[in-house]
Design a protein around this motif. Structure first.
Motif, PDB file in Angstrom:
ATOM      1  N   ASP A  33     -42.538 -90.808  18.763  1.00  0.00           N
ATOM      2  CA  ASP A  33     -42.389 -90.030  19.991  1.00  0.00           C
ATOM      3  C   ASP A  33     -42.081 -88.571  19.709  1.00  0.00           C
ATOM      4  O   ASP A  33     -41.426 -87.908  20.498  1.00  0.00           O
ATOM      5  CB  ASP A  33     -41.279 -90.633  20.861  1.00  0.00           C
ATOM      6  CG  ASP A  33     -41.620 -92.030  21.349  1.00  0.00           C
ATOM      7  OD1 ASP A  33     -42.818 -92.351  21.388  1.00  0.00           O
ATOM      8  OD2 ASP A  33     -40.703 -92.784  21.670  1.00  0.00           O
ATOM      9  N   ASP A  34     -42.529 -88.064  18.560  1.00  0.00           N
ATOM     10  CA  ASP A  34     -42.249 -86.670  18.227  1.00  0.00           C
ATOM     11  C   ASP A  34     -42.869 -85.751  19.266  1.00  0.00           C
ATOM     12  O   ASP A  34     -44.047 -85.842  19.582  1.00  0.00           O
ATOM     13  CB  ASP A  34     -42.829 -86.319  16.846  1.00  0.00           C
ATOM     14  CG  ASP A  34     -41.989 -86.902  15.726  1.00  0.00           C
ATOM     15  OD1 ASP A  34     -40.859 -87.328  16.010  1.00  0.00           O
ATOM     16  OD2 ASP A  34     -42.470 -86.917  14.583  1.00  0.00           O
ATOM     17  N   GLY A  35     -42.038 -84.854  19.769  1.00  0.00           N
ATOM     18  CA  GLY A  35     -42.509 -83.881  20.743  1.00  0.00           C
ATOM     19  C   GLY A  35     -41.911 -82.535  20.404  1.00  0.00           C
ATOM     20  O   GLY A  35     -41.208 -82.383  19.401  1.00  0.00           O
ATOM     21  N   PRO A  36     -42.154 -81.557  21.235  1.00  0.00           N
ATOM     22  CA  PRO A  36     -41.584 -80.236  20.982  1.00  0.00           C
ATOM     23  C   PRO A  36     -40.062 -80.255  21.077  1.00  0.00           C
ATOM     24  O   PRO A  36     -39.491 -81.064  21.805  1.00  0.00           O
ATOM     25  CB  PRO A  36     -42.201 -79.364  22.074  1.00  0.00           C
ATOM     26  CG  PRO A  36     -42.757 -80.291  23.084  1.00  0.00           C
ATOM     27  CD  PRO A  36     -42.985 -81.600  22.417  1.00  0.00           C
ATOM     28  N   THR A  96     -37.218 -82.346  27.458  1.00  0.00           N
ATOM     29  CA  THR A  96     -36.311 -83.222  28.207  1.00  0.00           C
ATOM     30  C   THR A  96     -36.878 -84.635  28.246  1.00  0.00           C
ATOM     31  O   THR A  96     -38.054 -84.859  27.938  1.00  0.00           O
ATOM     32  CB  THR A  96     -36.125 -82.712  29.649  1.00  0.00           C
ATOM     33  OG1 THR A  96     -37.375 -82.830  30.331  1.00  0.00           O
ATOM     34  CG2 THR A  96     -35.643 -81.272  29.675  1.00  0.00           C
ATOM     35  N   SER A  97     -36.044 -85.574  28.649  1.00  0.00           N
ATOM     36  CA  SER A  97     -36.502 -86.970  28.708  1.00  0.00           C
ATOM     37  C   SER A  97     -37.615 -87.134  29.738  1.00  0.00           C
ATOM     38  O   SER A  97     -38.532 -87.933  29.547  1.00  0.00           O
ATOM     39  CB  SER A  97     -35.336 -87.897  29.032  1.00  0.00           C
ATOM     40  OG  SER A  97     -34.748 -87.537  30.274  1.00  0.00           O
ATOM     41  N   ILE A  98     -37.562 -86.371  30.818  1.00  0.00           N
ATOM     42  CA  ILE A  98     -38.611 -86.469  31.833  1.00  0.00           C
ATOM     43  C   ILE A  98     -39.926 -85.919  31.289  1.00  0.00           C
ATOM     44  O   ILE A  98     -40.988 -86.505  31.497  1.00  0.00           O
ATOM     45  CB  ILE A  98     -38.186 -85.723  33.118  1.00  0.00           C
ATOM     46  CG1 ILE A  98     -37.014 -86.456  33.751  1.00  0.00           C
ATOM     47  CG2 ILE A  98     -39.342 -85.604  34.095  1.00  0.00           C
ATOM     48  CD1 ILE A  98     -36.433 -85.783  34.963  1.00  0.00           C
ATOM     49  N   GLN A  99     -39.854 -84.793  30.591  1.00  0.00           N
ATOM     50  CA  GLN A  99     -41.068 -84.215  30.003  1.00  0.00           C
ATOM     51  C   GLN A  99     -41.663 -85.176  28.977  1.00  0.00           C
ATOM     52  O   GLN A  99     -42.882 -85.330  28.895  1.00  0.00           O
ATOM     53  CB  GLN A  99     -40.751 -82.879  29.346  1.00  0.00           C
ATOM     54  CG  GLN A  99     -40.424 -81.781  30.333  1.00  0.00           C
ATOM     55  CD  GLN A  99     -39.885 -80.546  29.663  1.00  0.00           C
ATOM     56  OE1 GLN A  99     -39.188 -80.621  28.650  1.00  0.00           O
ATOM     57  NE2 GLN A  99     -40.184 -79.385  30.229  1.00  0.00           N
ATOM     58  N   ARG A 100     -40.801 -85.808  28.191  1.00  0.00           N
ATOM     59  CA  ARG A 100     -41.269 -86.767  27.185  1.00  0.00           C
ATOM     60  C   ARG A 100     -41.948 -87.954  27.857  1.00  0.00           C
ATOM     61  O   ARG A 100     -43.018 -88.396  27.427  1.00  0.00           O
ATOM     62  CB  ARG A 100     -40.078 -87.230  26.344  1.00  0.00           C
ATOM     63  CG  ARG A 100     -40.430 -88.273  25.325  1.00  0.00           C
ATOM     64  CD  ARG A 100     -39.196 -88.571  24.463  1.00  0.00           C
ATOM     65  NE  ARG A 100     -39.345 -89.843  23.820  1.00  0.00           N
ATOM     66  CZ  ARG A 100     -38.863 -90.996  24.290  1.00  0.00           C
ATOM     67  NH1 ARG A 100     -38.164 -91.017  25.394  1.00  0.00           N
ATOM     68  NH2 ARG A 100     -39.057 -92.113  23.646  1.00  0.00           N
ATOM     69  N   ALA A 101     -41.335 -88.460  28.937  1.00  0.00           N
ATOM     70  CA  ALA A 101     -41.916 -89.602  29.647  1.00  0.00           C
ATOM     71  C   ALA A 101     -43.281 -89.235  30.226  1.00  0.00           C
ATOM     72  O   ALA A 101     -44.230 -90.026  30.153  1.00  0.00           O
ATOM     73  CB  ALA A 101     -40.972 -90.065  30.753  1.00  0.00           C
TER      74      ALA A 101
END
Length: 59
Positions: free
Chosen positions: A7-10, A14-19
């Protein structure tokens, strides 16, 4: 809750952006229905004919 390597992201995501990012990735991975041709004309014709019997569905 720990982030897994898959789940690597920038940084600062935030958790919402990740979801949302994961949801979009899952939607992109799904097969899409065919576009254009006979299939699309049949779908449009079915939609047109069924809406005529429902006057409250009009604009």
């Amino acid at each position: 809750m720990s982030d897994s390597p898959a789940d690597d992201g920038p940084d600062g995501e935030t958790s919402i952006q990740r979801a949302l990012r994961l949801k979009k990735a899952a939607q992109d991975a799904k097969p899409k229905p065919p576009r254009g041709g006979r299939f699309q004309r049949e779908q449009a014709a079915a939609h047109q004919s069924s809406s005529k019997s429902k006057p409250w569905m009009g604009r």
